[in-house]
Scaffold this motif. Structure first.
Motif, PDB file in Angstrom:
ATOM      1  N   GLN A 131       0.826  -1.192   0.000  1.00 38.98           N
ATOM      2  CA  GLN A 131       0.000   0.000   0.000  1.00 38.98           C
ATOM      3  C   GLN A 131       0.866   1.250   0.000  1.00 38.98           C
ATOM      4  O   GLN A 131       1.914   1.303   0.644  1.00 38.98           O
TER       5      GLN A 131
ATOM      6  N   TYR B  94      -5.502  14.115   4.879  1.00 39.55           N
ATOM      7  CA  TYR B  94      -6.887  14.283   5.311  1.00 39.55           C
ATOM      8  C   TYR B  94      -7.276  13.114   6.205  1.00 39.55           C
ATOM      9  O   TYR B  94      -6.934  11.972   5.919  1.00 39.55           O
TER      10      TYR B  94
ATOM     11  N   TYR C  10     -10.591  11.134   7.806  1.00 41.36           N
ATOM     12  CA  TYR C  10     -12.026  10.919   7.693  1.00 41.36           C
ATOM     13  C   TYR C  10     -12.462   9.845   8.683  1.00 41.36           C
ATOM     14  O   TYR C  10     -11.677   8.993   9.077  1.00 41.36           O
TER      15      TYR C  10
ATOM     16  N   GLN D 134     -15.659   6.952   9.223  1.00 41.23           N
ATOM     17  CA  GLN D 134     -16.728   6.269   8.501  1.00 41.23           C
ATOM     18  C   GLN D 134     -17.467   5.313   9.423  1.00 41.23           C
ATOM     19  O   GLN D 134     -16.840   4.556  10.157  1.00 41.23           O
TER      20      GLN D 134
ATOM     21  N   LEU E  55     -17.953   8.730   4.097  1.00 35.80           N
ATOM     22  CA  LEU E  55     -16.878   9.254   4.939  1.00 35.80           C
ATOM     23  C   LEU E  55     -17.212  10.667   5.395  1.00 35.80           C
ATOM     24  O   LEU E  55     -17.701  11.484   4.621  1.00 35.80           O
TER      25      LEU E  55
ATOM     26  N   PHE F  69     -15.652  14.101   6.858  1.00 35.83           N
ATOM     27  CA  PHE F  69     -14.397  14.833   6.951  1.00 35.83           C
ATOM     28  C   PHE F  69     -14.129  15.251   8.395  1.00 35.83           C
ATOM     29  O   PHE F  69     -15.002  15.781   9.080  1.00 35.83           O
TER      30      PHE F  69
ATOM     31  N   LEU G 180     -10.025   6.754   8.451  1.00 37.10           N
ATOM     32  CA  LEU G 180      -9.217   6.632   7.239  1.00 37.10           C
ATOM     33  C   LEU G 180      -8.410   7.897   7.021  1.00 37.10           C
ATOM     34  O   LEU G 180      -8.915   9.006   7.195  1.00 37.10           O
TER      35      LEU G 180
ATOM     36  N   THR H 211      -0.710  13.635  -7.272  1.00 40.90           N
ATOM     37  CA  THR H 211      -1.128  12.809  -8.415  1.00 40.90           C
ATOM     38  C   THR H 211      -2.537  13.166  -8.847  1.00 40.90           C
ATOM     39  O   THR H 211      -3.179  12.414  -9.556  1.00 40.90           O
ATOM     40  N   ASP H 212      -3.029  14.311  -8.393  1.00 40.12           N
ATOM     41  CA  ASP H 212      -4.359  14.800  -8.753  1.00 40.12           C
ATOM     42  C   ASP H 212      -5.495  13.937  -8.237  1.00 40.12           C
ATOM     43  O   ASP H 212      -6.614  14.033  -8.726  1.00 40.12           O
ATOM     44  N   LYS H 213      -5.216  13.051  -7.320  1.00 39.85           N
ATOM     45  CA  LYS H 213      -6.292  12.288  -6.696  1.00 39.85           C
ATOM     46  C   LYS H 213      -5.871  11.947  -5.277  1.00 39.85           C
ATOM     47  O   LYS H 213      -4.694  11.878  -4.957  1.00 39.85           O
ATOM     48  N   LEU H 214      -6.865  11.759  -4.421  1.00 36.59           N
ATOM     49  CA  LEU H 214      -6.566  11.346  -3.057  1.00 36.59           C
ATOM     50  C   LEU H 214      -6.466   9.831  -3.009  1.00 36.59           C
ATOM     51  O   LEU H 214      -7.311   9.129  -3.551  1.00 36.59           O
ATOM     52  N   ILE H 215      -5.426   9.335  -2.363  1.00 37.92           N
ATOM     53  CA  ILE H 215      -5.329   7.905  -2.104  1.00 37.92           C
ATOM     54  C   ILE H 215      -5.606   7.697  -0.625  1.00 37.92           C
ATOM     55  O   ILE H 215      -5.331   8.574   0.197  1.00 37.92           O
ATOM     56  N   PHE H 216      -6.153   6.540  -0.299  1.00 32.27           N
ATOM     57  CA  PHE H 216      -6.566   6.278   1.063  1.00 32.27           C
ATOM     58  C   PHE H 216      -5.866   5.074   1.657  1.00 32.27           C
ATOM     59  O   PHE H 216      -5.498   4.129   0.945  1.00 32.27           O
TER      60      PHE H 216
ATOM     61  N   THR I 298      -6.024   1.800   4.376  1.00 29.15           N
ATOM     62  CA  THR I 298      -7.022   0.729   4.505  1.00 29.15           C
ATOM     63  C   THR I 298      -7.919   0.930   5.720  1.00 29.15           C
ATOM     64  O   THR I 298      -8.884   0.213   5.892  1.00 29.15           O
TER      65      THR I 298
ATOM     66  N   TYR J 289     -15.156   6.247  -5.945  1.00 27.58           N
ATOM     67  CA  TYR J 289     -14.283   5.289  -5.289  1.00 27.58           C
ATOM     68  C   TYR J 289     -15.043   3.980  -5.086  1.00 27.58           C
ATOM     69  O   TYR J 289     -16.252   3.974  -4.879  1.00 27.58           O
TER      70      TYR J 289
ATOM     71  N   GLY K 270      -9.857  -1.930   0.470  1.00 27.75           N
ATOM     72  CA  GLY K 270     -10.055  -0.576   0.981  1.00 27.75           C
ATOM     73  C   GLY K 270     -10.659   0.326  -0.080  1.00 27.75           C
ATOM     74  O   GLY K 270     -11.368  -0.128  -0.975  1.00 27.75           O
ATOM     75  N   LEU K 271     -10.372   1.611   0.012  1.00 25.95           N
ATOM     76  CA  LEU K 271     -10.896   2.596  -0.921  1.00 25.95           C
ATOM     77  C   LEU K 271      -9.990   2.701  -2.142  1.00 25.95           C
ATOM     78  O   LEU K 271      -8.834   3.073  -2.029  1.00 25.95           O
TER      79      LEU K 271
ATOM     80  N   PHE L  62      -9.528   4.357  -5.976  1.00 31.80           N
ATOM     81  CA  PHE L  62      -9.977   5.447  -6.846  1.00 31.80           C
ATOM     82  C   PHE L  62     -10.379   4.909  -8.210  1.00 31.80           C
ATOM     83  O   PHE L  62      -9.641   4.150  -8.837  1.00 31.80           O
TER      84      PHE L  62
ATOM     85  N   ASN M 200      -9.063  12.362 -14.317  1.00 33.82           N
ATOM     86  CA  ASN M 200      -8.142  11.396 -13.743  1.00 33.82           C
ATOM     87  C   ASN M 200      -8.814  10.027 -13.737  1.00 33.82           C
ATOM     88  O   ASN M 200     -10.047   9.936 -13.627  1.00 33.82           O
TER      89      ASN M 200
ATOM     90  N   PHE N 288     -18.087  13.339   0.884  1.00 33.45           N
ATOM     91  CA  PHE N 288     -18.583  12.055   0.403  1.00 33.45           C
ATOM     92  C   PHE N 288     -20.090  11.903   0.579  1.00 33.45           C
ATOM     93  O   PHE N 288     -20.686  12.420   1.528  1.00 33.45           O
TER      94      PHE N 288
END
Lengths: 110, 111
Positions: free
Chosen positions: A2, A33, A35, A37, A43, A45, A88, A95-100, A102, B35, B42-43, B45, B56, B102
């Motif tokens: 991961q 960030y 979150y 859940q 999620l 914030f 989370l 990279t222009d996106k949020l990765i999360f 586990t 997502y 997990g989550l 994208f 993207n 979300f």
């Protein structure tokens, strides 16, 4: 492996106890960030950290960002049953996106 | 201000069918991200749309597609469903792509 590792994966604490959840990135962090859940739901914030050394608090939850170590921690003081859920961390690694991560499942018992 | 709305909340389909999920972002938000959440992975994208353009894309097969309309509402489509597509599909909106808000998700079960 991961890109974003969270530890522990699960946590069971007694009400009133303090706890810490960690989030470590394998890439440079440009924003972090947190979150929360509830199982099977969306999620919510909690906090956003963008600068190294930044620390934010909301009620009994405090989050810190260590930019050099590429990690963040979430600390809950005097836990309550209402804190139970899945926490989370989400990272902006440019990279222009949020990765999360586990997620960390927290249970708080009376 | 209304939050992110996803419909339907639950969906049951069989293998080989296709499904369309809908997402209405917060008013004024132009970015919509999708997502997939499963217990094992997990989550993950899927893709992001901004002003009707896919900005993207994640590492999912071509069976997963999406689009965004001029009012910023978005749909995602999964064709030829497989058992492994069973998951919670979450939509998130943002003003420009950073802080995400979300929806409650669509729980898809493929039998």
């Amino acid at each position: 492996s991961q890109e974003l590792e969270q530890s522990p994966q699960s946590l069971i604490v007694q009400e009133g106890k303090n706890l810490t959840i960690n989030c470590t990135s394998s890439k440079t962090l440009y924003g972090l960030y947190w979150y929360k859940q509830k199982y099977g739901e969306g999620l919510i914030f909690l906090m956003m950290l963008q600068k190294g050394g930044e620390e934010k608090s909301h009620e009994k939850i405090t989050a810190k960002l260590d930019e050099k170590k590429q990690q963040s921690s979430l600390h809950i003081t005097a836990s309550q049953p209402s804190h139970a859920g899945i926490y989370l961390c989400g990272a902006d690694t440019n990279t222009d996106k949020l990765i999360f991560g586990t997620g960390t499942r927290l249970q708080v018992f009376p | 201000k209304a939050g992110v709305t996803q419909t339907p909340r639950y969906l049951i389909k069989t293998r080989g069918q296709q499904v369309t999920l809908s997402c209405s972002p917060i008013s004024g938000h132009r970015s919509v991200s999708w997502y997939q959440q499963t217990p094992g992975q997990g989550l993950q994208f899927l893709f992001e749309y901004f002003s009707e353009t896919q900005r993207n894309k994640g590492n999912f097969p071509g069976r997963f597609s999406g689009r965004q309309f001029s009012n910023s509402r978005s749909e995602m489509n999964v064709s030829t469903l497989e058992l492994g597509d069973s998951a919670l599909y979450l939509c998130a909106s943002s003003f420009g792509g950073e802080k995400l808000f979300f929806g409650s998700g669509t729980q898809l079960s493929v039998l």
